[in-house]
Design an enzyme around this catalytic site. Structure first.
Site, PDB file in Angstrom:
ATOM      1  N   HIS A 242       0.833  -1.201   0.000  1.00  0.00           N
ATOM      2  CA  HIS A 242       0.000   0.000   0.000  1.00  0.00           C
ATOM      3  C   HIS A 242       0.868   1.252   0.000  1.00  0.00           C
ATOM      4  O   HIS A 242       2.067   1.194   0.237  1.00  0.00           O
ATOM      5  CB  HIS A 242      -0.936   0.016   1.217  1.00  0.00           C
ATOM      6  CG  HIS A 242      -0.222  -0.003   2.541  1.00  0.00           C
ATOM      7  ND1 HIS A 242       0.417   1.089   3.066  1.00  0.00           N
ATOM      8  CD2 HIS A 242      -0.053  -1.002   3.433  1.00  0.00           C
ATOM      9  CE1 HIS A 242       0.940   0.771   4.232  1.00  0.00           C
ATOM     10  NE2 HIS A 242       0.680  -0.505   4.475  1.00  0.00           N
ATOM     11  N   ALA A 243       0.214   2.357  -0.268  1.00  0.00           N
ATOM     12  CA  ALA A 243       0.792   3.689  -0.089  1.00  0.00           C
ATOM     13  C   ALA A 243      -0.157   4.437   0.842  1.00  0.00           C
ATOM     14  O   ALA A 243      -1.331   4.071   0.968  1.00  0.00           O
ATOM     15  CB  ALA A 243       0.918   4.416  -1.423  1.00  0.00           C
TER      16      ALA A 243
END
Length: 140
Positions: A54-55
């Protein structure tokens, strides 16, 4: 943005003596560039497990393998780099809007994560294609 601008390796001081090792990490610009709002750690992960993926729109992170080792793939949407965390005195700072995957955990791995914000699931980007689209839109 160059991949080198998407992370920073930080070496912490070992303040230990004959009694053993002691590593201190202070936020607020002392050792890391943020106030620590959340702390969590990952352990007992198999070597073939991939965490992260994820970011974050706003949260910054510092990752330290306080025991064992793991790898972190850091990706800015154009290129990526792999950092091996294998020393308790070494951390990797990852700013917001940078994709991260943690993997290749040793059997004794304990990956400590310090975060600049409390958990908010809405600020996580969990789909890589969505991440690329958001980056493209922000670049104009």
């Amino acid at each position: 943005m160059k991949i080198e601008d998407c992370y920073k390796i930080i070496e912490f001081q070992d303040l230990g003596d004959e009694r053993g090792n002691l590593v201190v990490i202070e936020g607020g610009g002392m050792d890391i560039p943020f106030e620590i709002q959340r702390v969590f750690y990952i352990y007992a992960s198999d070597a073939d497990v991939v965490r992260g993926q994820h970011a974050n729109r706003e949260t910054e992170f510092l990752l330290v393998n306080v025991s064992g080792s793991s790898k972190v793939r850091i990706d800015n949407g154009e290129e990526s780099v792999v950092v091996e965390l294998n020393k308790p005195r070494m951390g990797v700072y990852i700013p917001n809007m940078v994709w991260k995957d943690m993997y290749d955990f040793s059997e004794d791995s304990v990956l400590l994560v310090l975060a600049s914000r409390h958990y908010d699931g809405a600020e996580y980007i969990r789909n890589y294609e969505d991440y690329l689209k958001i980056l493209s839109e922000s670049r104009g």
